[in-house]
Design an enzyme around this catalytic site. Structure first.
Site, short mmCIF file in Angstrom:
data_model
loop_
_atom_site.label_atom_id
_atom_site.label_comp_id
_atom_site.label_asym_id
_atom_site.label_seq_id
_atom_site.Cartn_x
_atom_site.Cartn_y
_atom_site.Cartn_z
CB THR A 33 -0.91 0.01 1.24
OG1 THR A 33 -1.81 -1.10 1.16
CG2 THR A 33 -1.71 1.29 1.33
N GLY A 90 6.33 -0.85 -0.06
CA GLY A 90 7.19 0.29 0.22
C GLY A 90 7.55 0.36 1.69
CD GLU A 111 1.57 -1.54 4.58
OE1 GLU A 111 1.44 -0.78 3.60
OE2 GLU A 111 2.09 -1.17 5.66
#
Length: 262
Positions: A33, A90, A111
């Site tokens: 994300t 990221g 995540e």
């Protein structure tokens, strides 16, 4: 299009484009994300359309899921995929040991679950995210809404004994209301300045009642791909315990076609 992109955008694009080449036909892939991850999703969508790439993807947020659907990527839940070959995501900060701070986009729980359910995690980023010591970026901690102020007080008490520079905590807001994650939780952002022992801090924070997860990713990432505004890309692989470094060059003109290709 590249003329309209900022230097940071070009760097993010370069790292995402390079990372997309690690995705092979038949893989089960976790999709991160954030702004850099969105470039990755678009590039993978172009590969699905133009190369016939067949992958199963598990997004880490509703935002990523929506974009993946739009570009033609086959999206499933983690329960359906069961285990992943690769996650690409990221980071808000990373250090030389590939310890990360993540969660600036509010998806740290998903995540971390997706990344740890993968054989490998690749971090895509730009040079500005590399730091000598973690902590300049506020550390997100996801807490359940019930009793969140008590959880906050306990965290502040714990921080007094931790190796950190500052100890400011605040509830993340969305306008006049608390920011709410995809799981319906709140986020406390810890402005610590410097984190001396990320592993210890992560373990201690997760012992606080009400804390769901924190944004420190320790011993999870295997490789980092650092893009630069001129299209140069540096790849650092720590998966075997030793830092192996290689370099590639991404043609930034490709960015002009990425939306047309989808």
């Amino acid at each position: 299009m590249t003329d309209q992109m900022t230097p940071i955008d070009r760097a993010k694009y370069a790292s995402a484009y390079c990372a997309a080449d690690f995705v092979k036909d038949g893989m089960r892939v976790g999709l991160g994300t954030g702004s850099t991850a969105s470039w990755l999703v678009r590039r993978l969508g172009a590969r699905v359309k133009n190369e016939g790439l067949r992958i199963i993807a598990v997004p880490t947020s509703t935002r990523t899921a929506q974009l993946a659907h739009e570009v033609g990527i086959n999206v499933v839940s983690l329960d359906e995929a069961r285990w992943l070959d690769l996650t690409i995501d990221g980071a808000d900060e990373f250090d030389a040991e590939l310890t990360l701070i993540k969660g600036g986009g509010g998806a740290l729980l998903h995540e971390k679950i997706v990344a740890t359910a993968s054989d490998q995690m690749i971090v895509i980023t730009d040079p500005a995210k590399e730091v000598n010591a973690l902590g300049a970026f506020p550390l997100p901690v996801e807490v359940i809404p019930f009793g969140w102020q008590a959880s906050k007080a306990l965290i502040e008490e714990i921080l007094a004994s931790m190796d950190v520079l500052d100890r400011q905590t605040r509830l993340r807001m969305n306008g006049d209301a608390p920011y709410v994650t995809d799981e319906g939780n709140y986020i406390l952002d810890l402005a610590l300045g410097r984190i001396g022992n990320a592993r210890q801090l992560s373990l201690v924070l997760n012992q606080v009642p009400g804390v769901v997860e924190n944004g420190l990713f320790v011993d999870i990432a295997d490789q980092v791909i650092i893009g630069h505004p001129d299209g140069a890309v540096e790849l650092r692989d720590l998966s075997d315990g030793s830092a192996q470094v290689s370099h590639r060059q991404v043609e930034l003109a490709e960015a002009s076609n990425i939306f047309d290709d989808i």
